[in-house]
Motif scaffolding. Structure first.
Motif, PDB file in Angstrom:
ATOM      1  N   TYR A 214      -4.662  87.087  67.397  1.00 46.96           N
ATOM      2  CA  TYR A 214      -5.275  87.307  66.096  1.00 46.96           C
ATOM      3  C   TYR A 214      -4.551  86.522  65.016  1.00 46.96           C
ATOM      4  N   LYS A 215      -5.313  85.652  64.342  1.00 47.47           N
ATOM      5  CA  LYS A 215      -4.808  84.921  63.186  1.00 47.47           C
ATOM      6  C   LYS A 215      -5.288  85.632  61.931  1.00 47.47           C
ATOM      7  N   ILE A 216      -4.875  85.140  60.779  1.00 45.43           N
ATOM      8  CA  ILE A 216      -5.223  85.833  59.543  1.00 45.43           C
ATOM      9  C   ILE A 216      -6.736  85.876  59.336  1.00 45.43           C
ATOM     10  N   GLY A 217      -7.446  84.857  59.812  1.00 49.77           N
ATOM     11  CA  GLY A 217      -8.901  84.832  59.647  1.00 49.77           C
ATOM     12  C   GLY A 217      -9.648  85.793  60.540  1.00 49.77           C
ATOM     13  N   THR A 218      -9.012  86.242  61.621  1.00 53.47           N
ATOM     14  CA  THR A 218      -9.682  87.163  62.549  1.00 53.47           C
ATOM     15  C   THR A 218      -9.012  88.536  62.569  1.00 53.47           C
ATOM     16  N   PHE A 219      -8.075  88.750  61.676  1.00 58.08           N
ATOM     17  CA  PHE A 219      -7.356  90.023  61.609  1.00 58.08           C
ATOM     18  C   PHE A 219      -8.330  91.162  61.317  1.00 58.08           C
ATOM     19  N   GLY A 220      -8.363  92.134  62.219  1.00 56.92           N
ATOM     20  CA  GLY A 220      -9.279  93.253  62.054  1.00 56.92           C
ATOM     21  C   GLY A 220     -10.695  92.944  62.499  1.00 56.92           C
ATOM     22  N   TYR A 226      -6.968  82.682  72.188  1.00 48.57           N
ATOM     23  CA  TYR A 226      -6.330  83.469  73.245  1.00 48.57           C
ATOM     24  C   TYR A 226      -5.059  82.777  73.730  1.00 48.57           C
ATOM     25  N   ILE A 227      -4.156  83.578  74.305  1.00 44.67           N
ATOM     26  CA  ILE A 227      -2.972  83.047  74.975  1.00 44.67           C
ATOM     27  C   ILE A 227      -2.964  83.575  76.405  1.00 44.67           C
ATOM     28  N   SER A 228      -2.145  82.954  77.235  1.00 41.65           N
ATOM     29  CA  SER A 228      -2.103  83.368  78.639  1.00 41.65           C
ATOM     30  C   SER A 228      -1.366  84.700  78.783  1.00 41.65           C
ATOM     31  N   GLU A 229      -1.684  85.408  79.831  1.00 43.12           N
ATOM     32  CA  GLU A 229      -1.010  86.679  80.092  1.00 43.12           C
ATOM     33  C   GLU A 229       0.469  86.449  80.388  1.00 43.12           C
ATOM     34  N   GLU A 230       0.772  85.316  81.017  1.00 38.50           N
ATOM     35  CA  GLU A 230       2.163  84.987  81.334  1.00 38.50           C
ATOM     36  C   GLU A 230       2.980  84.818  80.048  1.00 38.50           C
ATOM     37  N   LEU A 231       2.427  84.077  79.083  1.00 39.63           N
ATOM     38  CA  LEU A 231       3.120  83.878  77.815  1.00 39.63           C
ATOM     39  C   LEU A 231       3.244  85.201  77.053  1.00 39.63           C
ATOM     40  N   TYR A 232       2.197  85.980  77.074  1.00 43.35           N
ATOM     41  CA  TYR A 232       2.200  87.279  76.397  1.00 43.35           C
ATOM     42  C   TYR A 232       3.313  88.178  76.928  1.00 43.35           C
ATOM     43  N   ASN A 233       3.399  88.288  78.243  1.00 41.61           N
ATOM     44  CA  ASN A 233       4.426  89.145  78.846  1.00 41.61           C
ATOM     45  C   ASN A 233       5.840  88.641  78.540  1.00 41.61           C
ATOM     46  N   GLU A 234       5.988  87.319  78.552  1.00 41.83           N
ATOM     47  CA  GLU A 234       7.300  86.743  78.270  1.00 41.83           C
ATOM     48  C   GLU A 234       7.720  87.032  76.825  1.00 41.83           C
ATOM     49  N   GLY A 256      -2.496  92.809  52.005  1.00 44.81           N
ATOM     50  CA  GLY A 256      -2.325  94.256  51.987  1.00 44.81           C
ATOM     51  C   GLY A 256      -3.301  95.002  52.867  1.00 44.81           C
ATOM     52  N   ARG A 257      -4.235  94.280  53.481  1.00 47.04           N
ATOM     53  CA  ARG A 257      -5.157  94.944  54.405  1.00 47.04           C
ATOM     54  C   ARG A 257      -4.369  95.458  55.590  1.00 47.04           C
ATOM     55  N   THR A 258      -4.727  96.638  56.087  1.00 51.47           N
ATOM     56  CA  THR A 258      -3.990  97.216  57.208  1.00 51.47           C
ATOM     57  C   THR A 258      -4.910  97.494  58.397  1.00 51.47           C
ATOM     58  N   VAL A 259      -4.334  97.391  59.574  1.00 49.20           N
ATOM     59  CA  VAL A 259      -5.022  97.710  60.826  1.00 49.20           C
ATOM     60  C   VAL A 259      -4.052  98.501  61.695  1.00 49.20           C
ATOM     61  N   VAL A 260      -4.531  99.578  62.270  1.00 44.79           N
ATOM     62  CA  VAL A 260      -3.701 100.374  63.179  1.00 44.79           C
ATOM     63  C   VAL A 260      -3.744  99.727  64.553  1.00 44.79           C
ATOM     64  N   TYR A 261      -2.595  99.356  65.080  1.00 41.50           N
ATOM     65  CA  TYR A 261      -2.554  98.734  66.410  1.00 41.50           C
ATOM     66  C   TYR A 261      -2.833  99.797  67.466  1.00 41.50           C
ATOM     67  N   ASP A 262      -3.859  99.544  68.275  1.00 42.14           N
ATOM     68  CA  ASP A 262      -4.304 100.554  69.243  1.00 42.14           C
ATOM     69  C   ASP A 262      -3.590 100.474  70.595  1.00 42.14           C
ATOM     70  N   GLY A 263      -2.678  99.540  70.740  1.00 43.79           N
ATOM     71  CA  GLY A 263      -1.885  99.470  71.961  1.00 43.79           C
ATOM     72  C   GLY A 263      -2.448  98.577  73.044  1.00 43.79           C
ATOM     73  N   THR A 264      -3.690  98.085  72.869  1.00 42.21           N
ATOM     74  CA  THR A 264      -4.249  97.191  73.886  1.00 42.21           C
ATOM     75  C   THR A 264      -3.569  95.832  73.799  1.00 42.21           C
ATOM     76  N   PRO A 265      -3.434  95.109  74.925  1.00 43.36           N
ATOM     77  CA  PRO A 265      -2.753  93.818  74.903  1.00 43.36           C
ATOM     78  C   PRO A 265      -3.343  92.879  73.852  1.00 43.36           C
ATOM     79  N   ALA A 266      -2.512  92.426  72.939  1.00 45.56           N
ATOM     80  CA  ALA A 266      -2.925  91.517  71.866  1.00 45.56           C
ATOM     81  C   ALA A 266      -1.684  90.907  71.259  1.00 45.56           C
ATOM     82  N   TYR A 267      -1.865  89.748  70.621  1.00 45.94           N
ATOM     83  CA  TYR A 267      -0.747  89.088  69.967  1.00 45.94           C
ATOM     84  C   TYR A 267      -1.176  88.697  68.559  1.00 45.94           C
ATOM     85  N   PHE A 268      -0.198  88.605  67.635  1.00 51.06           N
ATOM     86  CA  PHE A 268      -0.536  88.442  66.226  1.00 51.06           C
ATOM     87  C   PHE A 268       0.248  87.296  65.591  1.00 51.06           C
TER      88      PHE A 268
END
Length: 373
Positions: A214-220, A226-234, A256-268
């Motif tokens: 998620y970049k600032i333009g797609t936040f929320g 997307y990134i690879s699962e390997e990079l994400y885990n690392e 100042g916009r806020t989003v509650v992180y729901d715990g699903t795999p994602a990177y910011f």
């Protein structure tokens, strides 16, 4: 048989005439209002009321039709008003059309489909509007249709008024609650530190992949990168990553916009999307989200682009009652939140349902057998 059916059978058994708008309506352009003083007369543009002036251009019931901009907007006015050149005033032949009936008809005409502009800003012309054919049944039939459709619109208006009242009530209690603890304000730096994800290079992303980035333009919103699962885990193992429930904050764009992180795999995106890693024994995330909605931080506007820096977040002050008080506040505000803002329940959902009902019956009641010439 309904009263409307009886009237149609009696007054137009062979069908209803469909005629061009120009045969019953005179479409008139708007006027400049800039030399007028401030007053109580509303000035309409295609987006709605723009301001108020001390002189009316027209004082008869009318239907306002957009010329450019928000061309799907149609307004029914009964009080004195002024209209600018982005919206047309209509002089209606009352021997042929009831103004309120004409209003419902024009909403059902979907005039946005008649856009004449190839530019980014849509537009309509008098020529195009004049040629739109509308059903013009006898006045008693129009009157009965208006009675039926107005029951739906009146109910929607009542629900919208109730929703507005609830929102004002919510704002009142929200301010009252937070003002109660104004002697207990603390800086965020006393309860936590700002964290962000490790920087991701463009070369490390793709338009398809395993983990949404998620970049600032797609936040929320929906991710488009997307990134690879390997990079994400690392990176998740080596560097900072939000935990489920953390409140993510936008530091640019819609600051100042806020989003509650729901715990699903994602990177910011680093620095643009951050969160406060805090002491859970001092503040709970749900309370923190409400505290953030007071917009407690100072945004830097010194450069060409406004931005919320980490220091601005850390120096922001919020009231900090006990954990038990925070939980009580959250439960109270959540009840109002649910009633006012939940899209799947409460008043907004009821308004949406009733609006769809109105649109269904409007289309049904305004579709007639066309009289043969």
């Amino acid at each position: 048989m309904s009263r409307l059916d009886e009237l149609i059978e009696e007054l137009c058994p062979d069908g209803v005439e469909y005629r061009e708008i120009s045969t019953a309506v005179n479409i008139v352009g708007g006027k400049d209002y800039k030399n007028l003083n401030e007053g109580e007369i509303p000035v309409y543009g295609s987006g709605g009321v723009m301001c108020y002036v001390d002189k009316a251009a027209y004082d008869k019931p009318s239907v306002l039709l957009p010329r450019k901009g928000s061309i799907s907007n149609v307004f029914y006015v009964t009080e004195p008003f002024w209209n600018v050149d982005t919206i047309f005033y209509t002089e209606i032949d009352l021997e042929q059309l009831i103004p309120r009936y004409f209003y419902h008809v024009m909403l059902n005409a979907h005039i946005e489909d008649y856009n004449t502009s190839n530019a980014a800003r849509p537009a309509l012309t008098r020529t195009v509007l004049n040629k739109i054919k509308i059903p013009i049944p006898p006045l008693p039939v129009q009157e009965e249709i208006v009675k039926t459709l107005d029951k739906f619109t009146d109910y929607v208006s009542e629900l919208q008024a109730e929703l507005q009242a609830r929102k004002l009530q919510y704002e009142y209690y929200f301010k009252k609650i937070f003002n109660k603890y104004k002697s207990q304000y603390v800086r965020l730096e006393t309860i936590g530190s700002v964290k962000m994800c490790k920087r991701i290079l463009k070369s490390q992303t793709s338009t398809e992949g395993d983990i949404p980035f998620y970049k600032i333009g797609t936040f929320g919103k929906l991710a488009d990168s997307y990134i690879s699962e390997e990079l994400y885990n690392e990176y998740k193992e080596k560097y900072s990553h939000p935990s489920k429930g953390d409140i993510l904050i936008s530091c640019s764009g819609t600051i100042g916009r806020t989003v509650v992180y729901d715990g699903t795999p994602a990177y910011f995106q680093d620095s643009n999307i951050v969160w406060l890693e805090h002491d859970g024994s001092k503040v709970i995330n749900e309370y923190l989200k409400y505290a953030y909605s007071t917009y407690p931080w100072k945004v830097s506007t010194g450069g060409t682009i406004s931005r919320l820096y980490n220091d601005g977040i850390l120096k922001a002050e919020i009231p900090l009652p006990t954990i038990e008080e925070q939980k009580r506040i959250v439960e109270l505000l959540k009840r109002f939140d649910y009633l006012c803002n939940d899209i799947s329940a409460g008043l907004p959902a009821e308004i949406e349902l009733r609006q769809k009902q109105y649109e269904y019956y409007r289309d049904k009641l305004l579709t007639f057998k066309e009289k043969e010439e």
